[in-house]
Design a protein around this motif. Structure first.
Motif, PDB file in Angstrom:
ATOM      1  N   ASP A 134       0.172  11.889  -0.594  1.00 17.67           N
ATOM      2  CA  ASP A 134       1.534  11.393  -0.407  1.00 17.67           C
ATOM      3  C   ASP A 134       1.858  10.134  -1.185  1.00 17.67           C
ATOM      4  OD1 ASP A 134       2.438  13.414   1.353  1.00 17.67           O
ATOM      5  OD2 ASP A 134       1.293  12.506   2.980  1.00 17.67           O
ATOM      6  N   TYR A 135       0.860   9.412  -1.653  1.00 18.86           N
ATOM      7  CA  TYR A 135       1.179   8.198  -2.417  1.00 18.86           C
ATOM      8  C   TYR A 135       0.008   7.801  -3.301  1.00 18.86           C
ATOM      9  CZ  TYR A 135       2.453   3.484  -3.762  1.00 18.86           C
ATOM     10  OH  TYR A 135       2.745   2.366  -4.508  1.00 18.86           O
ATOM     11  N   HIS A 161       1.842  13.760 -11.216  1.00 16.08           N
ATOM     12  CA  HIS A 161       3.106  13.056 -11.462  1.00 16.08           C
ATOM     13  C   HIS A 161       3.558  13.259 -12.900  1.00 16.08           C
ATOM     14  CE1 HIS A 161       6.152   9.875 -11.648  1.00 16.08           C
ATOM     15  NE2 HIS A 161       5.601   9.575 -12.815  1.00 16.08           N
ATOM     16  N   SER A 186       7.385  13.785  -5.542  1.00 18.34           N
ATOM     17  CA  SER A 186       7.112  13.170  -4.244  1.00 18.34           C
ATOM     18  C   SER A 186       7.697  14.017  -3.123  1.00 18.34           C
ATOM     19  CB  SER A 186       7.715  11.757  -4.188  1.00 18.34           C
ATOM     20  OG  SER A 186       7.727  11.260  -2.859  1.00 18.34           O
TER      21      SER A 186
END
Length: 290
Positions: free
Chosen positions: A121-122, A130, A196
């Motif tokens: 998630d991050y 990404h 995301s």
């Protein structure tokens, strides 16, 4: 490299002078491919009806639904045939001049590592998910591909003029976190949103952020946050408008004007803004959970 040498002063060991490295696709483990598949499946189910037509078209035409981390050579072959771009692997962050040179020559730099399963998630530093899932589908769109090349050339000039901070905001609020108005409603195209799971929903559905019609000068004056959801999203009407504005604007006097003005804080609305959604700012005040 000595202890006193900055990490971006020279290419790391094993990298070419232009900072590129082999992707070394065969060395990805089954677990790493599984992380890509998990992230891909989650986003692929979420993005229809949220992502722009151009993004979804790129995702399809580049065949990114194939299981496992994409092979940059295969991906670049498809991309070259569409818009003349290619994807090159780099070990991580690269110097600004290297980044702009690659972009101005239609080479998109992408990290070749992927996050761990506990980082779904991050992740603070951009990884291959990404960079490839978030950015590359838009490079299959001819107009957006031209925009990124023009941005790369503009970045080279911004370095000479000492205006990189202001031009970086244009990248942030378009390439990374941009929204576009389509006949069906607002859609996301920025890579930081489409890659995301949480922000793909927040950017369109949450009442907290402001959604403001794109204005070049306004965007280049506006601060942004790098470690949380955005509280201002800027909405373009079309990629043609974005490209035309970028190509036709003389940035030198614009930089001079902007540098004489104060920066606009995150989440602030100015009197001249065309506000599409006036946010509640509940999230910014800590009343909404991430």
């Amino acid at each position: 490299m000595t202890d006193e040498t900055h990490v971006l002063d020279c290419p790391p060991e094993g990298a070419s002078p232009d900072w590129t490295i082999p992707q070394d696709w065969s060395h990805y483990t089954p677990g790493e491919h599984a992380v890509w598949d998990t992230l891909f499946d989650r986003q692929a189910k979420l993005l229809p009806g949220r992502a722009s037509e151009a993004y979804l078209r790129g995702l399809d035409v580049l065949k990114l639904s194939k299981p496992g981390i994409p092979d940059f050579e295969e991906l670049s072959e498809r991309l070259m045939g569409l818009t003349g771009w290619q994807v090159v692997a780099v070990p991580g962050l690269v110097p600004d001049d290297v980044f702009f040179d690659h972009m101005a020559n239609r080479r998109f730099v992408a990290g070749n590592f992927i996050r761990r399963p506990d980082q779904l998630d991050y992740l603070q530093e951009p990884d291959v998910f990404h960079d490839v899932f978030g950015h590359v589908p838009m490079l299959a769109d001819p107009v957006f591909a031209d925009y990124l090349e023009a941005y790369g050339r503009g970045g080279q000039r911004a370095l000479e003029l000492g205006a990189l901070k202001h031009l970086a905001r244009l990248y942030w609020y378009t390439v990374e976190f941009g929204l576009i108005a389509q006949p069906e409603g607002l859609r996301i195209y920025g890579s930081g949103i489409v890659s995301s799971f949480a922000e793909s929903r927040f950017a369109l559905d949450d009442p907290s952020p402001n959604r403001i019609a794109f204005d070049l000068k306004r965007v280049m004056r506006t601060d942004y946050r790098i470690d949380d959801f955005q509280q201002n999203y800027f909405v373009i009407q079309s990629f043609d408008d974005l490209l035309r504005l970028t190509v036709e604007t003389d940035f030198a006097p614009l930089y001079a004007e902007i540098m004489a003005q104060p920066d606009v804080p995150v989440a602030e609305i100015l009197p001249g803004d065309v506000v599409l959604t006036h946010g509640t700012q509940d999230y910014a005040r800590g009343k909404a959970a991430r």
